[in-house]
Design a protein around this motif. Structure first.
Motif, PDB file in Angstrom:
ATOM      1  N   ASP A  26      57.259 119.237   2.793  1.00 59.96           N
ATOM      2  CA  ASP A  26      56.656 120.543   3.061  1.00 59.96           C
ATOM      3  C   ASP A  26      55.409 120.423   3.936  1.00 59.96           C
ATOM      4  O   ASP A  26      55.168 121.268   4.799  1.00 59.96           O
ATOM      5  CB  ASP A  26      56.261 121.233   1.747  1.00 59.96           C
ATOM      6  CG  ASP A  26      57.447 121.727   0.948  1.00 59.96           C
ATOM      7  OD1 ASP A  26      58.588 121.334   1.234  1.00 59.96           O
ATOM      8  OD2 ASP A  26      57.214 122.521   0.017  1.00 59.96           O
ATOM      9  N   ASP A  30      54.547 122.489   7.214  1.00 60.10           N
ATOM     10  CA  ASP A  30      53.340 123.307   7.296  1.00 60.10           C
ATOM     11  C   ASP A  30      52.533 122.965   8.550  1.00 60.10           C
ATOM     12  O   ASP A  30      51.974 123.850   9.201  1.00 60.10           O
ATOM     13  CB  ASP A  30      52.479 123.130   6.050  1.00 60.10           C
ATOM     14  CG  ASP A  30      53.096 123.774   4.813  1.00 60.10           C
ATOM     15  OD1 ASP A  30      53.950 124.672   4.957  1.00 60.10           O
ATOM     16  OD2 ASP A  30      52.717 123.370   3.692  1.00 60.10           O
ATOM     17  N   THR A  55      64.124 120.514   1.574  1.00 57.20           N
ATOM     18  CA  THR A  55      62.821 120.085   1.058  1.00 57.20           C
ATOM     19  C   THR A  55      62.827 119.858  -0.454  1.00 57.20           C
ATOM     20  O   THR A  55      61.821 119.439  -1.007  1.00 57.20           O
ATOM     21  CB  THR A  55      61.759 121.158   1.363  1.00 57.20           C
ATOM     22  OG1 THR A  55      62.141 122.367   0.692  1.00 57.20           O
ATOM     23  CG2 THR A  55      61.599 121.391   2.857  1.00 57.20           C
ATOM     24  N   HIS A  57      63.621 122.538  -2.347  1.00 46.70           N
ATOM     25  CA  HIS A  57      63.477 123.911  -2.855  1.00 46.70           C
ATOM     26  C   HIS A  57      64.713 124.249  -3.676  1.00 46.70           C
ATOM     27  O   HIS A  57      65.828 123.829  -3.348  1.00 46.70           O
ATOM     28  CB  HIS A  57      63.330 124.883  -1.682  1.00 46.70           C
ATOM     29  CG  HIS A  57      63.002 126.280  -2.085  1.00 46.70           C
ATOM     30  ND1 HIS A  57      63.960 127.162  -2.544  1.00 46.70           N
ATOM     31  CD2 HIS A  57      61.823 126.957  -2.093  1.00 46.70           C
ATOM     32  CE1 HIS A  57      63.375 128.323  -2.813  1.00 46.70           C
ATOM     33  NE2 HIS A  57      62.077 128.225  -2.548  1.00 46.70           N
ATOM     34  N   GLN A 150      56.803 126.439  -4.151  1.00 47.47           N
ATOM     35  CA  GLN A 150      57.393 125.902  -2.926  1.00 47.47           C
ATOM     36  C   GLN A 150      58.117 126.988  -2.135  1.00 47.47           C
ATOM     37  O   GLN A 150      58.905 127.763  -2.691  1.00 47.47           O
ATOM     38  CB  GLN A 150      58.376 124.775  -3.280  1.00 47.47           C
ATOM     39  CG  GLN A 150      58.902 124.028  -2.084  1.00 47.47           C
ATOM     40  CD  GLN A 150      59.807 122.865  -2.483  1.00 47.47           C
ATOM     41  OE1 GLN A 150      60.490 122.909  -3.498  1.00 47.47           O
ATOM     42  NE2 GLN A 150      59.801 121.838  -1.660  1.00 47.47           N
ATOM     43  N   TYR A 153      61.973 126.746   3.864  1.00 48.95           N
ATOM     44  CA  TYR A 153      61.756 126.651   5.310  1.00 48.95           C
ATOM     45  C   TYR A 153      63.113 126.661   6.008  1.00 48.95           C
ATOM     46  O   TYR A 153      64.037 125.954   5.592  1.00 48.95           O
ATOM     47  CB  TYR A 153      61.031 125.351   5.656  1.00 48.95           C
ATOM     48  CG  TYR A 153      59.657 125.253   5.046  1.00 48.95           C
ATOM     49  CD1 TYR A 153      58.526 125.572   5.795  1.00 48.95           C
ATOM     50  CD2 TYR A 153      59.478 124.848   3.722  1.00 48.95           C
ATOM     51  CE1 TYR A 153      57.260 125.482   5.236  1.00 48.95           C
ATOM     52  CE2 TYR A 153      58.219 124.756   3.150  1.00 48.95           C
ATOM     53  CZ  TYR A 153      57.102 125.078   3.927  1.00 48.95           C
ATOM     54  OH  TYR A 153      55.860 125.004   3.365  1.00 48.95           O
TER      55      TYR A 153
END
Length: 159
Positions: A26, A30, A55, A57, A150, A153
């Motif tokens: 992450d 970011d 990720t 998630h 979280q 993305y």
């Protein structure tokens, strides 16, 4: 500590992570997000094919299982957030999965105002930034999109 990337570095790193096998951190995503430029809602009009960054998630893989293809932005008030393929391969707007459709707004996220898609029937907002003329990066936000702190993305490519 967040790494500061120039726009060019963010674009290069995006390309690298998009091609990566395995989990993507992450913090890397970011840093890419911070280096990209914001969008106005009208810049998203059209059809887009999507993909996600893995990720860890909780929702990773669920879109693929649903046959998710991408998103279509017809106008600010006419957005199909979950264009999917049925068993025969035909594209359709999956309003059952999306709990309706969506609209486009300019919303502040992480200190910047950018194009954001608000779902009609669930507490989810997707924020977008430009990677290049035909690619955008998205971050799913809201109480329905953030799981255990979280974000999800993803990216979209213009069809």
């Amino acid at each position: 500590m967040t790494i500061s990337l120039t726009r060019t570095e963010a674009q290069q790193r995006f390309t690298e992570l998009r091609a990566a096998d395995g989990l993507v951190d992450d913090a890397d995503l970011d840093a890419i997000w911070a280096g990209l430029t914001t969008l106005k809602p009208a810049e998203l009009f059209g059809a887009w094919k999507g993909g996600e960054f893995v990720t860890g998630h909780a929702a990773n893989g669920l879109l693929e299982k649903s046959g998710w293809y991408g998103k279509t932005f017809t106008s600010r008030t006419d957005v199909q957030p979950l264009i999917c393929r049925d068993a025969e391969g035909t594209l359709f707007s999956n309003t059952k999965l999306g709990k309706g459709e969506a609209s486009l707004w300019s919303i502040e996220f992480r200190g910047e105002v950018t194009a954001s898609m608000v779902y009609d029937g669930q507490p989810v907002i997707d924020h977008f930034k430009r990677v290049d003329e035909n690619t955008v990066m998205g971050i799913m936000n809201g109480t329905g999109g953030v799981v255990d702190g979280q974000h999800l993305y993803f990216y979209l490519e213009r069809v």
